[in-house]
Design a protein around this motif. Structure first.
Motif, PDB file in Angstrom:
ATOM      1  N   ASP A 135       0.833  -1.202   0.000  1.00  0.00           N
ATOM      2  CA  ASP A 135       0.000   0.000   0.000  1.00  0.00           C
ATOM      3  C   ASP A 135       0.870   1.255   0.000  1.00  0.00           C
ATOM      4  O   ASP A 135       1.895   1.314   0.685  1.00  0.00           O
ATOM      5  N   PHE A 136       0.419   2.264  -0.767  1.00  0.00           N
ATOM      6  CA  PHE A 136       1.082   3.558  -0.801  1.00  0.00           C
ATOM      7  C   PHE A 136       0.065   4.651  -0.486  1.00  0.00           C
ATOM      8  O   PHE A 136      -1.065   4.621  -0.979  1.00  0.00           O
ATOM      9  N   ALA A 137       0.463   5.606   0.339  1.00  0.00           N
ATOM     10  CA  ALA A 137      -0.413   6.734   0.678  1.00  0.00           C
ATOM     11  C   ALA A 137      -0.645   7.602  -0.550  1.00  0.00           C
ATOM     12  O   ALA A 137       0.012   7.445  -1.590  1.00  0.00           O
ATOM     13  N   GLY A 138      -1.581   8.527  -0.427  1.00  0.00           N
ATOM     14  CA  GLY A 138      -1.987   9.335  -1.569  1.00  0.00           C
ATOM     15  C   GLY A 138      -0.946  10.349  -2.018  1.00  0.00           C
ATOM     16  O   GLY A 138       0.000  10.678  -1.302  1.00  0.00           O
ATOM     17  N   GLY A 139      -1.156  10.862  -3.233  1.00  0.00           N
ATOM     18  CA  GLY A 139      -0.315  11.916  -3.770  1.00  0.00           C
ATOM     19  C   GLY A 139      -0.824  13.289  -3.352  1.00  0.00           C
ATOM     20  O   GLY A 139      -1.914  13.432  -2.785  1.00  0.00           O
ATOM     21  N   GLN A 140      -0.022  14.317  -3.655  1.00  0.00           N
ATOM     22  CA  GLN A 140      -0.397  15.692  -3.317  1.00  0.00           C
ATOM     23  C   GLN A 140      -0.172  16.612  -4.510  1.00  0.00           C
ATOM     24  O   GLN A 140       0.830  16.459  -5.234  1.00  0.00           O
ATOM     25  N   VAL A 141      -1.106  17.542  -4.703  1.00  0.00           N
ATOM     26  CA  VAL A 141      -0.943  18.600  -5.699  1.00  0.00           C
ATOM     27  C   VAL A 141      -0.987  19.941  -4.979  1.00  0.00           C
ATOM     28  O   VAL A 141      -1.937  20.230  -4.241  1.00  0.00           O
ATOM     29  N   TYR A 142       0.056  20.741  -5.193  1.00  0.00           N
ATOM     30  CA  TYR A 142       0.209  22.028  -4.536  1.00  0.00           C
ATOM     31  C   TYR A 142      -0.073  23.142  -5.541  1.00  0.00           C
ATOM     32  O   TYR A 142       0.568  23.208  -6.596  1.00  0.00           O
ATOM     33  N   LEU A 143      -1.034  23.996  -5.207  1.00  0.00           N
ATOM     34  CA  LEU A 143      -1.442  25.088  -6.082  1.00  0.00           C
ATOM     35  C   LEU A 143      -0.837  26.380  -5.545  1.00  0.00           C
ATOM     36  O   LEU A 143      -1.294  26.921  -4.534  1.00  0.00           O
ATOM     37  N   ALA A 144       0.187  26.867  -6.238  1.00  0.00           N
ATOM     38  CA  ALA A 144       0.950  28.013  -5.738  1.00  0.00           C
ATOM     39  C   ALA A 144       0.529  29.329  -6.363  1.00  0.00           C
ATOM     40  O   ALA A 144       1.127  30.367  -6.053  1.00  0.00           O
ATOM     41  N   GLY A 145      -0.496  29.317  -7.237  1.00  0.00           N
ATOM     42  CA  GLY A 145      -0.907  30.554  -7.898  1.00  0.00           C
ATOM     43  C   GLY A 145      -2.346  30.490  -8.352  1.00  0.00           C
ATOM     44  O   GLY A 145      -3.154  29.710  -7.836  1.00  0.00           O
ATOM     45  N   ASP A 146      -2.681  31.324  -9.340  1.00  0.00           N
ATOM     46  CA  ASP A 146      -4.035  31.332  -9.891  1.00  0.00           C
ATOM     47  C   ASP A 146      -4.291  30.031 -10.654  1.00  0.00           C
ATOM     48  O   ASP A 146      -3.395  29.519 -11.342  1.00  0.00           O
ATOM     49  N   THR A 147      -5.531  29.523 -10.548  1.00  0.00           N
ATOM     50  CA  THR A 147      -5.858  28.240 -11.176  1.00  0.00           C
ATOM     51  C   THR A 147      -7.198  28.332 -11.877  1.00  0.00           C
ATOM     52  O   THR A 147      -8.212  28.669 -11.242  1.00  0.00           O
ATOM     53  N   ALA A 148      -7.221  28.039 -13.189  1.00  0.00           N
ATOM     54  CA  ALA A 148      -8.461  27.985 -13.967  1.00  0.00           C
ATOM     55  C   ALA A 148      -8.651  26.563 -14.464  1.00  0.00           C
ATOM     56  O   ALA A 148      -7.747  25.979 -15.066  1.00  0.00           O
ATOM     57  N   ILE A 149      -9.825  25.995 -14.192  1.00  0.00           N
ATOM     58  CA  ILE A 149     -10.120  24.613 -14.592  1.00  0.00           C
ATOM     59  C   ILE A 149     -11.489  24.574 -15.245  1.00  0.00           C
ATOM     60  O   ILE A 149     -12.472  25.067 -14.680  1.00  0.00           O
ATOM     61  N   THR A 150     -11.560  23.969 -16.442  1.00  0.00           N
ATOM     62  CA  THR A 150     -12.830  23.749 -17.123  1.00  0.00           C
ATOM     63  C   THR A 150     -12.903  22.296 -17.561  1.00  0.00           C
ATOM     64  O   THR A 150     -12.032  21.820 -18.297  1.00  0.00           O
ATOM     65  N   VAL A 151     -13.937  21.581 -17.094  1.00  0.00           N
ATOM     66  CA  VAL A 151     -14.169  20.200 -17.515  1.00  0.00           C
ATOM     67  C   VAL A 151     -15.604  20.088 -18.008  1.00  0.00           C
ATOM     68  O   VAL A 151     -16.446  20.949 -17.739  1.00  0.00           O
ATOM     69  N   ASP A 152     -15.882  18.989 -18.710  1.00  0.00           N
ATOM     70  CA  ASP A 152     -17.233  18.741 -19.214  1.00  0.00           C
ATOM     71  C   ASP A 152     -17.989  17.937 -18.166  1.00  0.00           C
ATOM     72  O   ASP A 152     -17.844  16.718 -18.077  1.00  0.00           O
ATOM     73  N   VAL A 153     -18.814  18.632 -17.360  1.00  0.00           N
ATOM     74  CA  VAL A 153     -19.513  17.947 -16.271  1.00  0.00           C
ATOM     75  C   VAL A 153     -20.516  16.931 -16.790  1.00  0.00           C
ATOM     76  O   VAL A 153     -20.860  15.970 -16.087  1.00  0.00           O
ATOM     77  N   SER A 154     -20.996  17.110 -18.024  1.00  0.00           N
ATOM     78  CA  SER A 154     -21.957  16.153 -18.588  1.00  0.00           C
ATOM     79  C   SER A 154     -21.315  14.802 -18.870  1.00  0.00           C
ATOM     80  O   SER A 154     -22.008  13.805 -19.089  1.00  0.00           O
ATOM     81  N   LYS A 155     -19.980  14.741 -18.856  1.00  0.00           N
ATOM     82  CA  LYS A 155     -19.256  13.496 -19.115  1.00  0.00           C
ATOM     83  C   LYS A 155     -18.696  12.868 -17.843  1.00  0.00           C
ATOM     84  O   LYS A 155     -17.833  11.996 -17.894  1.00  0.00           O
ATOM     85  N   GLY A 156     -19.198  13.305 -16.690  1.00  0.00           N
ATOM     86  CA  GLY A 156     -18.759  12.713 -15.436  1.00  0.00           C
ATOM     87  C   GLY A 156     -17.387  13.153 -14.987  1.00  0.00           C
ATOM     88  O   GLY A 156     -16.735  12.457 -14.190  1.00  0.00           O
ATOM     89  N   SER A 157     -16.937  14.312 -15.455  1.00  0.00           N
ATOM     90  CA  SER A 157     -15.620  14.816 -15.089  1.00  0.00           C
ATOM     91  C   SER A 157     -15.716  15.789 -13.912  1.00  0.00           C
ATOM     92  O   SER A 157     -16.647  16.594 -13.841  1.00  0.00           O
ATOM     93  N   TYR A 158     -14.759  15.702 -13.004  1.00  0.00           N
ATOM     94  CA  TYR A 158     -14.658  16.625 -11.877  1.00  0.00           C
ATOM     95  C   TYR A 158     -13.524  17.614 -12.123  1.00  0.00           C
ATOM     96  O   TYR A 158     -12.500  17.271 -12.734  1.00  0.00           O
ATOM     97  N   ALA A 159     -13.671  18.805 -11.591  1.00  0.00           N
ATOM     98  CA  ALA A 159     -12.568  19.766 -11.652  1.00  0.00           C
ATOM     99  C   ALA A 159     -11.427  19.319 -10.750  1.00  0.00           C
ATOM    100  O   ALA A 159     -10.251  19.351 -11.132  1.00  0.00           O
ATOM    101  N   MET A 160     -11.768  18.914  -9.512  1.00  0.00           N
ATOM    102  CA  MET A 160     -10.778  18.414  -8.562  1.00  0.00           C
ATOM    103  C   MET A 160     -11.337  17.177  -7.880  1.00  0.00           C
ATOM    104  O   MET A 160     -12.497  17.154  -7.469  1.00  0.00           O
ATOM    105  N   TYR A 161     -10.486  16.152  -7.724  1.00  0.00           N
ATOM    106  CA  TYR A 161     -10.904  14.902  -7.093  1.00  0.00           C
ATOM    107  C   TYR A 161      -9.755  14.380  -6.244  1.00  0.00           C
ATOM    108  O   TYR A 161      -8.660  14.105  -6.750  1.00  0.00           O
ATOM    109  N   SER A 162     -10.010  14.255  -4.939  1.00  0.00           N
ATOM    110  CA  SER A 162      -9.004  13.735  -4.014  1.00  0.00           C
ATOM    111  C   SER A 162      -9.565  12.501  -3.327  1.00  0.00           C
ATOM    112  O   SER A 162     -10.602  12.571  -2.662  1.00  0.00           O
ATOM    113  N   SER A 163      -8.884  11.357  -3.467  1.00  0.00           N
ATOM    114  CA  SER A 163      -9.422  10.082  -3.008  1.00  0.00           C
ATOM    115  C   SER A 163      -8.327   9.239  -2.374  1.00  0.00           C
ATOM    116  O   SER A 163      -7.308   8.953  -3.007  1.00  0.00           O
TER     117      SER A 163
END
Length: 295
Positions: A135-163
């Motif tokens: 088993d390995f623990a989860g990864g990390q994403v560090y947001l150090a500035g401005d962030t713009a995210i666009t996904v197609d929500v009709s296709k089951g996509s999330y902007a951010m997902y942490s699991s």
């Protein structure tokens, strides 16, 4: 861009640093196998290895002004798993495929295949006959500035997902320094299985996002699943849900506007604090859920 965990020593690290103005694009479907297709920026490891199991680090640092796009199914734009770490500067992310999440952090397992022969090839391709599964623990994403995210929500996509345990998406640097930014997000924010999202959004931020936290009844770590949003001069349009002991916390200040329903159920908790801001929507607590409003 892919950094794999090092298998040299516990202190060894595979590191990739890319400067300003990077344009990163993929068209293939996402696959965390030896082909490693689809993901635009990745740090972590595939599920199986023919060599010794990795026990070092993997990091990717992307500078300001980057543009990251993917078009394939499950082609996550930014993906950190199994202790991998990624830091983004000012970044624009667009995905168009099915279940093609913008930013993903996950835990996982790695197993060992035979070192050679047909059995090794089959194992690497299919994941059969794995040994020493770890088993390995989860990864990390560090947001150090401005962030713009666009996904197609009709296709089951999330902007951010942490699991997964210790998975994290956070407004800070890899060195642990607090950061903030303007967030322009179309797509949901989702945390489950003890994953976490922690954002510090400054004036001008806009979230067209549902916020969904699903905890676990028997967490393995100190924290259950959580999403913490500090929003100053920010607009959020979307529903806020916490369940199964997951916790959603919104600290809404300085003329922020939140429009959407709040629901806590199955021992989920929503903490909502507002100062000089506006909230419109229905508030519901069910089956041991708690909503704590501080207005």
């Amino acid at each position: 861009v892919r950094a794999n965990l090092s298998n040299i020593s516990t202190t060894a690290s595979n590191n990739i640093t890319i400067g300003t103005g990077a344009i990163l694009k993929t068209d293939a479907a996402g696959a965390n196998t030896s082909s490693s297709t689809g993901y635009a920026v990745y740090a972590g490891n595939r599920d199986r290895e023919s060599e010794t199991l990795p026990h070092g680090n993997a990091t990717v640092v992307i500078g300001n002004g980057s543009q990251i796009t993917t078009a394939g199914s499950k082609a996550y734009a930014v993906y950190a798993n199994k202790t991998g770490q990624i830091q983004l500067g000012n970044t624009t992310i667009v995905t168009t495929g099915q279940q093609a999440h913008g930013i993903v952090t996950m835990d996982g397992t790695i197993g060992q295949c035979p070192s050679s022969g047909i059995s090794s090839a089959l194992c690497l391709a299919l994941g059969s006959n794995l040994t020493n599964v770890t088993d390995f623990a989860g990864g990390q994403v560090y947001l150090a500035g401005d962030t713009a995210i666009t996904v197609d929500v009709s296709k089951g996509s999330y902007a951010m997902y942490s699991s997964g345990a210790e998975s994290l998406i956070t407004s800070e640097t890899m060195e642990g320094l607090s950061a903030s930014g303007v967030y322009t997000v179309t797509g949901d924010l989702v945390a489950d299985r003890e994953g976490g999202i922690r954002l510090n959004a400054t004036a001008g931020s806009v979230f067209n996002s549902n916020v969904n936290v699903v905890g676990t009844t028997t967490p393995t770590g100190l924290d259950n699943s959580f999403i913490d949003l500090v929003m100053s001069g920010t607009q959020l349009t979307g529903n806020i849900d916490a369940s199964v002991s997951g916790v959603a916390t919104l600290d809404v200040i300085e003329n922020s506007v939140v429009a959407g329903n709040i629901t806590a159920n199955s021992a989920g908790v929503v903490n909502f604090g507002a100062d000089n801001s506006t909230y419109t929507g229905d508030v519901t607590a069910l089956d041991g859920g708690r909503v704590q409003m501080m207005l």
